[in-house]
Write a protein that holds these residues in place. Structure first.
Motif, PDB file in Angstrom:
ATOM      1  N   ALA A  29       0.824  -1.216   0.000  1.00 39.63           N
ATOM      2  CA  ALA A  29       0.000   0.000   0.000  1.00 39.63           C
ATOM      3  C   ALA A  29       0.856   1.263   0.000  1.00 39.63           C
ATOM      4  O   ALA A  29       0.380   2.331  -0.345  1.00 39.63           O
ATOM      5  CB  ALA A  29      -0.946   0.003   1.195  1.00 39.63           C
ATOM      6  N   ASP A  30       2.124   1.153   0.393  1.00 39.69           N
ATOM      7  CA  ASP A  30       3.017   2.313   0.433  1.00 39.69           C
ATOM      8  C   ASP A  30       3.822   2.468  -0.851  1.00 39.69           C
ATOM      9  O   ASP A  30       4.855   3.121  -0.861  1.00 39.69           O
ATOM     10  CB  ASP A  30       3.965   2.207   1.630  1.00 39.69           C
ATOM     11  CG  ASP A  30       3.228   2.312   2.949  1.00 39.69           C
ATOM     12  OD1 ASP A  30       2.195   3.000   2.985  1.00 39.69           O
ATOM     13  OD2 ASP A  30       3.680   1.691   3.927  1.00 39.69           O
ATOM     14  N   THR A  31       3.356   1.879  -1.920  1.00 40.80           N
ATOM     15  CA  THR A  31       4.041   1.959  -3.206  1.00 40.80           C
ATOM     16  C   THR A  31       4.176   3.420  -3.622  1.00 40.80           C
ATOM     17  O   THR A  31       3.217   4.194  -3.513  1.00 40.80           O
ATOM     18  CB  THR A  31       3.243   1.186  -4.274  1.00 40.80           C
ATOM     19  OG1 THR A  31       3.107  -0.160  -3.848  1.00 40.80           O
ATOM     20  CG2 THR A  31       3.928   1.233  -5.613  1.00 40.80           C
ATOM     21  N   ASP A  32       5.347   3.778  -4.114  1.00 37.89           N
ATOM     22  CA  ASP A  32       5.545   5.161  -4.540  1.00 37.89           C
ATOM     23  C   ASP A  32       4.687   5.456  -5.773  1.00 37.89           C
ATOM     24  O   ASP A  32       4.275   4.551  -6.504  1.00 37.89           O
ATOM     25  CB  ASP A  32       7.027   5.450  -4.808  1.00 37.89           C
ATOM     26  CG  ASP A  32       7.551   4.726  -6.024  1.00 37.89           C
ATOM     27  OD1 ASP A  32       7.595   5.339  -7.098  1.00 37.89           O
ATOM     28  OD2 ASP A  32       7.903   3.530  -5.881  1.00 37.89           O
ATOM     29  N   SER A  33       4.413   6.717  -6.003  1.00 39.07           N
ATOM     30  CA  SER A  33       3.465   7.125  -7.046  1.00 39.07           C
ATOM     31  C   SER A  33       3.937   6.766  -8.449  1.00 39.07           C
ATOM     32  O   SER A  33       3.126   6.392  -9.299  1.00 39.07           O
ATOM     33  CB  SER A  33       3.169   8.617  -6.952  1.00 39.07           C
ATOM     34  OG  SER A  33       4.340   9.373  -7.118  1.00 39.07           O
ATOM     35  N   GLU A  34       5.219   6.839  -8.724  1.00 35.01           N
ATOM     36  CA  GLU A  34       5.712   6.527 -10.067  1.00 35.01           C
ATOM     37  C   GLU A  34       5.590   5.039 -10.384  1.00 35.01           C
ATOM     38  O   GLU A  34       5.240   4.658 -11.491  1.00 35.01           O
ATOM     39  CB  GLU A  34       7.156   7.012 -10.247  1.00 35.01           C
ATOM     40  CG  GLU A  34       7.281   8.519 -10.327  1.00 35.01           C
ATOM     41  CD  GLU A  34       6.435   9.140 -11.439  1.00 35.01           C
ATOM     42  OE1 GLU A  34       6.491   8.663 -12.596  1.00 35.01           O
ATOM     43  OE2 GLU A  34       5.706  10.104 -11.149  1.00 35.01           O
ATOM     44  N   THR A  35       5.866   4.195  -9.404  1.00 31.18           N
ATOM     45  CA  THR A  35       5.709   2.753  -9.600  1.00 31.18           C
ATOM     46  C   THR A  35       4.244   2.412  -9.803  1.00 31.18           C
ATOM     47  O   THR A  35       3.896   1.609 -10.673  1.00 31.18           O
ATOM     48  CB  THR A  35       6.274   1.984  -8.386  1.00 31.18           C
ATOM     49  OG1 THR A  35       7.657   2.300  -8.252  1.00 31.18           O
ATOM     50  CG2 THR A  35       6.097   0.485  -8.543  1.00 31.18           C
ATOM     51  N   MET A  36       3.384   3.023  -9.007  1.00 34.25           N
ATOM     52  CA  MET A  36       1.948   2.790  -9.121  1.00 34.25           C
ATOM     53  C   MET A  36       1.453   3.229 -10.498  1.00 34.25           C
ATOM     54  O   MET A  36       0.728   2.499 -11.174  1.00 34.25           O
ATOM     55  CB  MET A  36       1.218   3.549  -8.008  1.00 34.25           C
ATOM     56  CG  MET A  36      -0.290   3.329  -7.985  1.00 34.25           C
ATOM     57  SD  MET A  36      -1.241   4.551  -8.932  1.00 34.25           S
ATOM     58  CE  MET A  36      -0.687   6.087  -8.232  1.00 34.25           C
ATOM     59  N   LYS A  37       1.878   4.402 -10.944  1.00 32.53           N
ATOM     60  CA  LYS A  37       1.451   4.912 -12.251  1.00 32.53           C
ATOM     61  C   LYS A  37       1.936   3.994 -13.367  1.00 32.53           C
ATOM     62  O   LYS A  37       1.176   3.651 -14.276  1.00 32.53           O
ATOM     63  CB  LYS A  37       1.976   6.336 -12.461  1.00 32.53           C
ATOM     64  CG  LYS A  37       1.578   6.919 -13.820  1.00 32.53           C
ATOM     65  CD  LYS A  37       1.967   8.380 -13.959  1.00 32.53           C
ATOM     66  CE  LYS A  37       3.437   8.586 -14.010  1.00 32.53           C
ATOM     67  NZ  LYS A  37       3.830   9.967 -14.387  1.00 32.53           N
ATOM     68  N   ALA A  38       3.174   3.552 -13.298  1.00 32.86           N
ATOM     69  CA  ALA A  38       3.719   2.662 -14.325  1.00 32.86           C
ATOM     70  C   ALA A  38       2.954   1.344 -14.369  1.00 32.86           C
ATOM     71  O   ALA A  38       2.687   0.806 -15.459  1.00 32.86           O
ATOM     72  CB  ALA A  38       5.202   2.407 -14.064  1.00 32.86           C
ATOM     73  N   THR A  39       2.581   0.832 -13.216  1.00 28.71           N
ATOM     74  CA  THR A  39       1.829  -0.422 -13.157  1.00 28.71           C
ATOM     75  C   THR A  39       0.447  -0.257 -13.778  1.00 28.71           C
ATOM     76  O   THR A  39       0.007  -1.106 -14.559  1.00 28.71           O
ATOM     77  CB  THR A  39       1.703  -0.908 -11.696  1.00 28.71           C
ATOM     78  OG1 THR A  39       3.018  -1.073 -11.166  1.00 28.71           O
ATOM     79  CG2 THR A  39       0.931  -2.207 -11.617  1.00 28.71           C
ATOM     80  N   VAL A  40      -0.230   0.829 -13.473  1.00 30.68           N
ATOM     81  CA  VAL A  40      -1.562   1.083 -14.039  1.00 30.68           C
ATOM     82  C   VAL A  40      -1.463   1.235 -15.554  1.00 30.68           C
ATOM     83  O   VAL A  40      -2.259   0.653 -16.298  1.00 30.68           O
ATOM     84  CB  VAL A  40      -2.206   2.334 -13.400  1.00 30.68           C
ATOM     85  CG1 VAL A  40      -3.483   2.717 -14.126  1.00 30.68           C
ATOM     86  CG2 VAL A  40      -2.479   2.100 -11.921  1.00 30.68           C
ATOM     87  N   LEU A  41      -0.493   1.988 -16.033  1.00 29.75           N
ATOM     88  CA  LEU A  41      -0.343   2.186 -17.475  1.00 29.75           C
ATOM     89  C   LEU A  41       0.015   0.883 -18.186  1.00 29.75           C
ATOM     90  O   LEU A  41      -0.454   0.621 -19.291  1.00 29.75           O
ATOM     91  CB  LEU A  41       0.707   3.263 -17.752  1.00 29.75           C
ATOM     92  CG  LEU A  41       0.327   4.674 -17.301  1.00 29.75           C
ATOM     93  CD1 LEU A  41       1.488   5.642 -17.547  1.00 29.75           C
ATOM     94  CD2 LEU A  41      -0.940   5.160 -17.979  1.00 29.75           C
TER      95      LEU A  41
END
Length: 110
Positions: A29-41
């Motif tokens: 849940a503490d994933t950084d925003s850039e990793t989260m964005k890359a995963t969603v994309l």
């Protein structure tokens, strides 16, 4: 049920599927925003054949990922922004490049 309603339900199911797969890939849940964005994309690209790799790279620079909030909300925000941005690109009619102009210029005497 109308075609529009079915299309909206199908789109909603796809978005849910993308969101669910992204959340499954993001176990922390503490994933950084850039990793989260890359995963969603990445999941968006996998589920939509109309989304090219070039589109994903451009979306990565255009879409801003929220820094704060629950992971589910951040994923939903990035996915909604990516879909809206991509839809705006595909809904805009574009003129063909000059090199692809198929019109034949009129010549004198004909």
């Amino acid at each position: 049920m109308s075609y529009t309603t079915r299309a909206a339900e199908t789109a909603s199911n796809r978005h849910t599927s993308i969101r669910d797969r992204a959340l499954a890939a993001l176990t922390d849940a503490d994933t950084d925003s850039e990793t989260m964005k890359a995963t969603v994309l990445r999941e968006y690209h996998r589920h939509h054949s109309s989304v090219s790799l070039e589109d994903v790279l451009e979306l990565n620079t255009v879409v801003t990922a929220p820094e704060q909030g629950p992971l589910e909300e951040r994923v939903a925000t990035v996915l909604a922004a990516a879909i809206a941005q991509h839809d705006s690109w595909t809904d805009t009619p574009q003129a063909p490049p000059a090199s692809e102009n198929t019109s034949v210029p009129a010549t004198e005497g004909y």
